[in-house]
Write an enzyme that holds these catalytic residues in place. Sequence first.
Site, PDB file in Angstrom:
ATOM      1  N   ASP A 483       0.818  -1.222   0.000  1.00 40.23           N
ATOM      2  CA  ASP A 483       0.000   0.000   0.000  1.00 40.23           C
ATOM      3  C   ASP A 483       0.847   1.265   0.000  1.00 40.23           C
ATOM      4  OD1 ASP A 483       0.745  -0.427   2.605  1.00 40.23           O
ATOM      5  OD2 ASP A 483      -1.252  -0.204   3.459  1.00 40.23           O
TER       6      ASP A 483
HETATM    7  C1  LAN Z   1       3.538  -0.828  10.173  1.00 40.43           C
HETATM    8  C2  LAN Z   1       3.550   0.558   9.705  1.00 40.43           C
HETATM    9  C3  LAN Z   1       2.942   0.780   8.355  1.00 40.43           C
HETATM   10  C4  LAN Z   1       1.830  -0.177   8.056  1.00 40.43           C
HETATM   11  C5  LAN Z   1       0.910   0.251   6.887  1.00 40.43           C
HETATM   12  C6  LAN Z   1       1.666   0.596   5.629  1.00 40.43           C
HETATM   13  C7  LAN Z   1       0.137   1.500   7.303  1.00 40.43           C
HETATM   14  C8  LAN Z   1      -0.090  -0.863   6.646  1.00 40.43           C
HETATM   15  O1  LAN Z   1      -1.042  -0.478   5.698  1.00 40.43           O
HETATM   16  C9  LAN Z   1       0.588  -2.166   6.368  1.00 40.43           C
HETATM   17  C10 LAN Z   1       1.413  -2.596   7.564  1.00 40.43           C
HETATM   18  C11 LAN Z   1       2.481  -1.560   7.990  1.00 40.43           C
HETATM   19  C12 LAN Z   1       3.618  -1.661   7.018  1.00 40.43           C
HETATM   20  C13 LAN Z   1       3.028  -1.836   9.370  1.00 40.43           C
HETATM   21  C14 LAN Z   1       3.121  -3.231   9.844  1.00 40.43           C
HETATM   22  C15 LAN Z   1       3.510  -3.442  11.315  1.00 40.43           C
HETATM   23  C16 LAN Z   1       4.548  -2.448  11.795  1.00 40.43           C
HETATM   24  C17 LAN Z   1       5.759  -2.597  10.934  1.00 40.43           C
HETATM   25  C18 LAN Z   1       3.920  -1.058  11.609  1.00 40.43           C
HETATM   26  C19 LAN Z   1       2.634  -0.847  12.399  1.00 40.43           C
HETATM   27  C20 LAN Z   1       4.957  -0.182  12.254  1.00 40.43           C
HETATM   28  C21 LAN Z   1       5.445  -1.010  13.472  1.00 40.43           C
HETATM   29  C22 LAN Z   1       4.957  -2.448  13.272  1.00 40.43           C
HETATM   30  C23 LAN Z   1       6.017  -3.465  13.738  1.00 40.43           C
HETATM   31  C24 LAN Z   1       5.495  -4.860  13.573  1.00 40.43           C
HETATM   32  C25 LAN Z   1       6.392  -3.152  15.180  1.00 40.43           C
HETATM   33  C26 LAN Z   1       7.297  -4.152  15.850  1.00 40.43           C
HETATM   34  C27 LAN Z   1       6.515  -5.160  16.575  1.00 40.43           C
HETATM   35  C28 LAN Z   1       6.426  -6.459  16.236  1.00 40.43           C
HETATM   36  C29 LAN Z   1       5.274  -7.246  16.708  1.00 40.43           C
HETATM   37  C30 LAN Z   1       7.440  -7.123  15.389  1.00 40.43           C
END
Ligand code: LAN
Length: 763
Positions: A483
Amino acid sequence: MWKFVSAGNSGGHPLLRSLNEFKGRQTWEFNPTAGTPEQRAEVERLRREFTEKKDVHHHSADELLRLQCADRIRAKKHAPPSGEIPENLTPERVEDHLKGAISFYECLQQDDGHWPGDYGGPMFLLPGLVIALYTTGVLDEVFTPAHKQEALRYLTNHQNPDGGFGLHIEGGSTMFGTGLNYVMARLLGMGPDEDLTRRAREWIHSRGGATYITSWGKFWLAVLGVYDWYGMNPLTPEMWLLPYSWWSGIGMMHPGRFWCHCRMVYLPMSYVYGKRGTCKETPLTAAIRQELYPQPYSRIDWNAARNQCAKEDLYYPHPLVQDVLWWTLYQAEGVLAGSGLRERALRECMKHIHYEDENTRYVDIGPVNKVINMLACWLEEPGGEAFKKHLPRVHDYLWLAEDGLKMQGYNGSQLWDTAFAAQAIAETGLLDVSAACLARAHAYVEQSQVIEEAAPPLSAYYRHISLGAWPFSSRDHGWPISDCSSEGLKAALRLASLPEDKVGAPIPAERLYDCVNVILSYQNSDGGMATYENTRSFHALEILNPAETFGDIIVDYSYVECTSACITALAEFRKRYPSHRPADISSALRRAEAFIRRIQRPDGSWYGSWGVCFTYGCWFGLTGLAALGHCCQNDPAVRRCCEFLVARQQREGDGGWGESYLSCEKKVYSQLEGGSHVVNTAWAMLGLMAAGYHKVDPAPLHAGARFLLRAQLPSGDWPQQHISGVFNRNCMITYANYRNIFPIWALGHYRRLALLGEQDIAH
Ligand code: LAN
């Protein structure tokens, strides 16, 4: 005074590498002599104000960033009109508010074109970093006394009234949050009997002690040497030696098939576990070891401790198969530990760790693997170059606000915010006030596209293609996302439709073709799109999720947000380039549409997985279908979703929408207490307008718009309300830019569609 530094900032560090001169890099530096006495007094006032309200308002508002832009804010040309918001809005009135909003928001934009902002929220990240820095002996090198002071301020501000700490800033106390933050307070120099530590320890003891911490907490405590490795379910590194191919059966369980965030966390965790990498004992760790448990350390039953978990932390309880599996692996440790096979497995892990570090310029995919990779590099070679290269990139994850110093969930949300902001501002049509700002945003979007693949061979490192994609944060991070690529592409297309002399030259078509290629490659067999990669395994594998606090972490599933973003991007692209891969695009759109329809809930809504929550999901569901010509006049599914939204509007109250983060956890729409939220209101309005609802009944949109205008601050900004982002169902995350982006977008759209009667560009 603290200073925010971005754009072209290498901090003069010789080992730091960038692909584009550090575009989007955001760090905070402390300079004891900087700032006038007035500025310092203002900082103190903002901090005091936060602390006074901390138990009611948990979310900081990026006031320190705003303070740094104060000169620009004072000099800006437009302010929103003051006084009562009229019952009947006119296009002129909304335009004046929008001009005020854009002029303000432009003041926060950096020279490289991106909007910085707080990406904090989770409470379990900073302690992991501090434990790793302490273990590797560089805590005092990386954290100045000013860092420590601000980290402790953050802790004090986010301790719950019951003495514990949540998983995230708005959540109730958990053992994971409390155990780790207690340890961090001690490592940062707080004594055991200060108010914060005493109350936190009481909380821990009242729940049976730190053996009840979640598995990730157990890991960090074991690293610090205050928890026994025998009290952990094994993180067997040999899993990396399993065959990958699916026909072997066991191959379906290969970590290369896991969601990349899960795999990239368990990769270095299993290395550290395999090595039993532990901090050298110090008087402090020896003391902490006694403080965390009600019983003497030597009397803890570590085998029993493996499966203990406080009820406050339990979002995903272990199913029985896990108990059997971990028990078997626990027994196997007797043979594996120290074996030749273990050696091989550890070498394999390190190979993948170095690859990840190098291919992200030591930023790494996220905050958890960043820190554990750094620790793994140190364990492999304490004085080594890899470890040294990690250190300066630690600062990419730190953010300072009036509530203190925090570790962010990513190295920022730069591209994501900039792509949205560009679309939002372009949507207002007010080019006379926004051309320079859009031109800068355009440059950031152009600069952040991934224009080369990660190092070959991709398949050996389980990597999806990246060429043409957009990342979530910066080019140096570089992991492609479905996305983010789509929003990047839409921003690029939107900006390319504006005069080149105003907003800069369009990105060449070949680069957009590359992006379309990536987007198409993301389609799964169910027709939907997942986040970073294709779905590589089965939902059933979720049964192996050992992280008690997080849901759905094992597999990269198709999501409404990702799928809808890909649909809208492909649909826009097709309008501009109808002869490029028309058959592939039509077929992808058809299958993606079917997926979105299939996952719509019986009540008409969509569950949002990455924002709070149903209002977010519905915005995506509706815009996805609208891009393919479906609106509430011609499609019952669209109508049902509109009705779902309209039924949740606070029509008798403030006229907006407000959704609580509890929706995410409970998967049931939960109203926010204490009034509506500008971001939820904007999402609901954008969804309804995409569906053409303003033509059926404009009243909900008028009411929503009036709510947004009433909520606007005299500066043109909007207030920071409750937290808006989420991951893995249960952990919330801040999107500091949403309070500006989405009201601008919704009001811009509203002015054109509902007040001026223009046609939506989607139709
Ligand atoms: C994110 C940030 C961006 C987000 C979007 C692009 C908004 C979404 O549409 C797809 C998933 C994604 C890329 C996403 C996935 C999970 C993340 C990476 C996070 C919320 C930012 C932090 C999180 C990450 C998993 C945090 C670390 C914790 C763990 C459980 C590994």
